[in-house]
Write a protein that holds these residues in place. Structure first.
Motif, PDB file in Angstrom:
ATOM      1  N   ALA A   1      -9.249  -4.899   5.034  1.00  0.00           N
ATOM      2  CA  ALA A   1      -8.276  -5.977   4.842  1.00  0.00           C
ATOM      3  C   ALA A   1      -8.078  -6.270   3.356  1.00  0.00           C
ATOM      4  O   ALA A   1      -6.947  -6.443   2.895  1.00  0.00           O
ATOM      5  CB  ALA A   1      -8.726  -7.231   5.588  1.00  0.00           C
ATOM      6  N   VAL A   2      -9.161  -6.302   2.599  1.00  0.00           N
ATOM      7  CA  VAL A   2      -9.081  -6.547   1.157  1.00  0.00           C
ATOM      8  C   VAL A   2      -8.338  -5.405   0.467  1.00  0.00           C
ATOM      9  O   VAL A   2      -7.453  -5.625  -0.367  1.00  0.00           O
ATOM     10  CB  VAL A   2     -10.496  -6.746   0.558  1.00  0.00           C
ATOM     11  CG1 VAL A   2     -10.482  -6.702  -0.953  1.00  0.00           C
ATOM     12  CG2 VAL A   2     -11.092  -8.061   1.063  1.00  0.00           C
ATOM     13  N   ARG A   3      -8.658  -4.163   0.814  1.00  0.00           N
ATOM     14  CA  ARG A   3      -8.002  -2.988   0.234  1.00  0.00           C
ATOM     15  C   ARG A   3      -6.509  -2.991   0.556  1.00  0.00           C
ATOM     16  O   ARG A   3      -5.672  -2.794  -0.321  1.00  0.00           O
ATOM     17  CB  ARG A   3      -8.659  -1.708   0.775  1.00  0.00           C
ATOM     18  CG  ARG A   3      -7.948  -0.434   0.358  1.00  0.00           C
ATOM     19  CD  ARG A   3      -8.581   0.818   0.961  1.00  0.00           C
ATOM     20  NE  ARG A   3      -8.831   0.776   2.382  1.00  0.00           N
ATOM     21  CZ  ARG A   3      -7.888   0.938   3.336  1.00  0.00           C
ATOM     22  NH1 ARG A   3      -6.631   1.122   3.004  1.00  0.00           N
ATOM     23  NH2 ARG A   3      -8.219   0.906   4.612  1.00  0.00           N
ATOM     24  N   GLU A   4      -6.180  -3.239   1.805  1.00  0.00           N
ATOM     25  CA  GLU A   4      -4.777  -3.209   2.223  1.00  0.00           C
ATOM     26  C   GLU A   4      -3.964  -4.323   1.572  1.00  0.00           C
ATOM     27  O   GLU A   4      -2.807  -4.119   1.226  1.00  0.00           O
ATOM     28  CB  GLU A   4      -4.668  -3.287   3.750  1.00  0.00           C
ATOM     29  CG  GLU A   4      -5.057  -2.008   4.441  1.00  0.00           C
ATOM     30  CD  GLU A   4      -4.070  -0.878   4.201  1.00  0.00           C
ATOM     31  OE1 GLU A   4      -2.873  -1.139   3.934  1.00  0.00           O
ATOM     32  OE2 GLU A   4      -4.483   0.295   4.290  1.00  0.00           O
ATOM     33  N   PHE A   5      -4.554  -5.504   1.407  1.00  0.00           N
ATOM     34  CA  PHE A   5      -3.855  -6.593   0.738  1.00  0.00           C
ATOM     35  C   PHE A   5      -3.451  -6.148  -0.668  1.00  0.00           C
ATOM     36  O   PHE A   5      -2.302  -6.309  -1.071  1.00  0.00           O
ATOM     37  CB  PHE A   5      -4.739  -7.838   0.678  1.00  0.00           C
ATOM     38  CG  PHE A   5      -4.037  -9.055   0.143  1.00  0.00           C
ATOM     39  CD1 PHE A   5      -3.521 -10.005   1.007  1.00  0.00           C
ATOM     40  CD2 PHE A   5      -3.894  -9.263  -1.217  1.00  0.00           C
ATOM     41  CE1 PHE A   5      -2.862 -11.126   0.518  1.00  0.00           C
ATOM     42  CE2 PHE A   5      -3.240 -10.377  -1.725  1.00  0.00           C
ATOM     43  CZ  PHE A   5      -2.712 -11.313  -0.844  1.00  0.00           C
ATOM     44  N   ALA A   6      -4.401  -5.576  -1.399  1.00  0.00           N
ATOM     45  CA  ALA A   6      -4.116  -5.123  -2.770  1.00  0.00           C
ATOM     46  C   ALA A   6      -3.044  -4.036  -2.777  1.00  0.00           C
ATOM     47  O   ALA A   6      -2.159  -4.038  -3.642  1.00  0.00           O
ATOM     48  CB  ALA A   6      -5.393  -4.623  -3.436  1.00  0.00           C
ATOM     49  N   GLU A   7      -3.083  -3.107  -1.821  1.00  0.00           N
ATOM     50  CA  GLU A   7      -2.088  -2.038  -1.762  1.00  0.00           C
ATOM     51  C   GLU A   7      -0.699  -2.570  -1.430  1.00  0.00           C
ATOM     52  O   GLU A   7       0.293  -2.122  -1.990  1.00  0.00           O
ATOM     53  CB  GLU A   7      -2.485  -0.990  -0.716  1.00  0.00           C
ATOM     54  CG  GLU A   7      -3.671  -0.145  -1.130  1.00  0.00           C
ATOM     55  CD  GLU A   7      -4.085   0.846  -0.052  1.00  0.00           C
ATOM     56  OE1 GLU A   7      -3.405   0.946   1.003  1.00  0.00           O
ATOM     57  OE2 GLU A   7      -5.107   1.526  -0.249  1.00  0.00           O
ATOM     58  N   GLU A   8      -0.620  -3.531  -0.515  1.00  0.00           N
ATOM     59  CA  GLU A   8       0.682  -4.020  -0.065  1.00  0.00           C
ATOM     60  C   GLU A   8       1.296  -5.071  -0.986  1.00  0.00           C
ATOM     61  O   GLU A   8       2.506  -5.143  -1.119  1.00  0.00           O
ATOM     62  CB  GLU A   8       0.579  -4.584   1.351  1.00  0.00           C
ATOM     63  CG  GLU A   8       0.328  -3.503   2.384  1.00  0.00           C
ATOM     64  CD  GLU A   8       0.473  -3.984   3.803  1.00  0.00           C
ATOM     65  OE1 GLU A   8       0.545  -5.210   4.038  1.00  0.00           O
ATOM     66  OE2 GLU A   8       0.521  -3.119   4.698  1.00  0.00           O
ATOM     67  N   ILE A   9       0.476  -5.886  -1.617  1.00  0.00           N
ATOM     68  CA  ILE A   9       0.993  -6.968  -2.449  1.00  0.00           C
ATOM     69  C   ILE A   9       1.016  -6.564  -3.924  1.00  0.00           C
ATOM     70  O   ILE A   9       1.847  -7.026  -4.698  1.00  0.00           O
ATOM     71  CB  ILE A   9       0.185  -8.271  -2.245  1.00  0.00           C
ATOM     72  CG1 ILE A   9       0.142  -8.636  -0.748  1.00  0.00           C
ATOM     73  CG2 ILE A   9       0.749  -9.418  -3.067  1.00  0.00           C
ATOM     74  CD1 ILE A   9       1.502  -8.798  -0.093  1.00  0.00           C
ATOM     75  N   GLY A  10       0.107  -5.697  -4.327  1.00  0.00           N
ATOM     76  CA  GLY A  10       0.083  -5.233  -5.712  1.00  0.00           C
ATOM     77  C   GLY A  10      -0.896  -5.977  -6.589  1.00  0.00           C
ATOM     78  O   GLY A  10      -0.991  -5.701  -7.781  1.00  0.00           O
ATOM     79  N   VAL A  11      -1.616  -6.915  -6.025  1.00  0.00           N
ATOM     80  CA  VAL A  11      -2.681  -7.639  -6.722  1.00  0.00           C
ATOM     81  C   VAL A  11      -3.846  -7.796  -5.757  1.00  0.00           C
ATOM     82  O   VAL A  11      -3.659  -7.821  -4.531  1.00  0.00           O
ATOM     83  CB  VAL A  11      -2.235  -9.039  -7.222  1.00  0.00           C
ATOM     84  CG1 VAL A  11      -1.104  -8.927  -8.224  1.00  0.00           C
ATOM     85  CG2 VAL A  11      -1.847  -9.945  -6.083  1.00  0.00           C
ATOM     86  N   ALA A  12      -5.029  -7.923  -6.314  1.00  0.00           N
ATOM     87  CA  ALA A  12      -6.201  -8.141  -5.484  1.00  0.00           C
ATOM     88  C   ALA A  12      -6.104  -9.502  -4.801  1.00  0.00           C
ATOM     89  O   ALA A  12      -5.552 -10.450  -5.371  1.00  0.00           O
ATOM     90  CB  ALA A  12      -7.471  -8.083  -6.331  1.00  0.00           C
ATOM     91  N   PRO A  13      -6.625  -9.616  -3.594  1.00  0.00           N
ATOM     92  CA  PRO A  13      -6.633 -10.933  -2.954  1.00  0.00           C
ATOM     93  C   PRO A  13      -7.594 -11.852  -3.694  1.00  0.00           C
ATOM     94  O   PRO A  13      -8.477 -11.380  -4.421  1.00  0.00           O
ATOM     95  CB  PRO A  13      -7.120 -10.638  -1.535  1.00  0.00           C
ATOM     96  CG  PRO A  13      -7.932  -9.398  -1.668  1.00  0.00           C
ATOM     97  CD  PRO A  13      -7.276  -8.605  -2.774  1.00  0.00           C
ATOM     98  N   PRO A  14      -7.435 -13.149  -3.519  1.00  0.00           N
ATOM     99  CA  PRO A  14      -8.348 -14.069  -4.205  1.00  0.00           C
ATOM    100  C   PRO A  14      -9.786 -13.880  -3.737  1.00  0.00           C
ATOM    101  O   PRO A  14     -10.032 -13.508  -2.591  1.00  0.00           O
ATOM    102  CB  PRO A  14      -7.814 -15.450  -3.838  1.00  0.00           C
ATOM    103  CG  PRO A  14      -6.954 -15.246  -2.643  1.00  0.00           C
ATOM    104  CD  PRO A  14      -6.461 -13.836  -2.695  1.00  0.00           C
ATOM    105  N   ASP A  15     -10.705 -14.115  -4.639  1.00  0.00           N
ATOM    106  CA  ASP A  15     -12.129 -13.998  -4.348  1.00  0.00           C
ATOM    107  C   ASP A  15     -12.608 -15.317  -3.734  1.00  0.00           C
ATOM    108  O   ASP A  15     -13.121 -16.185  -4.426  1.00  0.00           O
ATOM    109  CB  ASP A  15     -12.904 -13.672  -5.637  1.00  0.00           C
ATOM    110  CG  ASP A  15     -14.370 -13.407  -5.370  1.00  0.00           C
ATOM    111  OD1 ASP A  15     -14.742 -13.166  -4.202  1.00  0.00           O
ATOM    112  OD2 ASP A  15     -15.152 -13.458  -6.340  1.00  0.00           O
ATOM    113  N   VAL A  16     -12.358 -15.455  -2.431  1.00  0.00           N
ATOM    114  CA  VAL A  16     -12.721 -16.655  -1.686  1.00  0.00           C
ATOM    115  C   VAL A  16     -13.483 -16.225  -0.438  1.00  0.00           C
ATOM    116  O   VAL A  16     -13.407 -15.060  -0.039  1.00  0.00           O
ATOM    117  CB  VAL A  16     -11.464 -17.477  -1.296  1.00  0.00           C
ATOM    118  CG1 VAL A  16     -10.698 -17.929  -2.546  1.00  0.00           C
ATOM    119  CG2 VAL A  16     -10.556 -16.707  -0.354  1.00  0.00           C
ATOM    120  N   PRO A  17     -14.191 -17.139   0.206  1.00  0.00           N
ATOM    121  CA  PRO A  17     -14.832 -16.773   1.479  1.00  0.00           C
ATOM    122  C   PRO A  17     -13.767 -16.519   2.557  1.00  0.00           C
ATOM    123  O   PRO A  17     -12.776 -17.249   2.640  1.00  0.00           O
ATOM    124  CB  PRO A  17     -15.652 -18.017   1.842  1.00  0.00           C
ATOM    125  CG  PRO A  17     -15.723 -18.848   0.614  1.00  0.00           C
ATOM    126  CD  PRO A  17     -14.528 -18.495  -0.221  1.00  0.00           C
TER     127      PRO A  17
END
Length: 165
Positions: free
Chosen positions: A53-69
């Protein structure tokens, strides 16, 4: 069985609970209703769903997802049969000025032998939960209900039987 994993970011905005959703790219989704999705993607048996999910978010949005729980909301079945594991994370400060998605190769028109590259996602934004209910592909709407339960929001997540007419 095709399995996918995604991140459903949420925050409290002026209109109440808001979620971050992505518009699917390419000509098929250009003018279709329910062309929005939780940022997500497929993963294999050897990858943890949250890592995917974290990898795909970065691939689809172009930025890393926030570092949150992130908390597991559950697994939701789409009409295609795909199962989507969704994780929710509070991200009140998250914003993105432009989407820079990875691309996919499509044959257009089908059977023509002509291939084009299109972005997997062409837009992403915060939307009030009520609006997101009609934007998201139908199989992902139950993730919004799960989010409301997780957050204990006072929202009606199931239709009132009195409204059945």
């Amino acid at each position: 069985m095709v399995r996918s994993a995604g991140l459903l970011l949420y925050r409290t905005g002026a209109s109440g609970l808001e979620v971050f959703v992505a518009h699917m790219g390419g000509p098929f989704w250009k003018r279709r209703p329910r062309a929005w999705s939780i940022p997500k993607g497929e993963f294999s048996e050897d990858e943890a769903p949250l890592d995917a999910a974290v990898r795909e978010f970065a691939e689809e949005i172009g930025v890393a997802p926030p570092d949150v729980p992130y908390e597991l909301l559950g697994e939701f079945r789409q009409s295609s049969g795909k199962r989507v594991t969704v994780f929710a994370g509070a991200a009140p400060e998250f914003s993105v000025s432009a989407v820079h998605s990875n691309t996919v190769r499509l044959e257009l028109p089908r059977g023509s032998g002509r291939f084009v590259e299109v972005p997997e996602v062409d837009d992403a934004r915060w939307a009030p939960v009520d609006a997101a209910r009609s934007m998201l592909v139908a199989g992902q709407v139950p993730a919004l209900d799960a989010l409301a339960l997780l957050r204990h929001d006072d929202v009606s997540i199931w239709p009132d039987p009195a409204d059945a007419g």
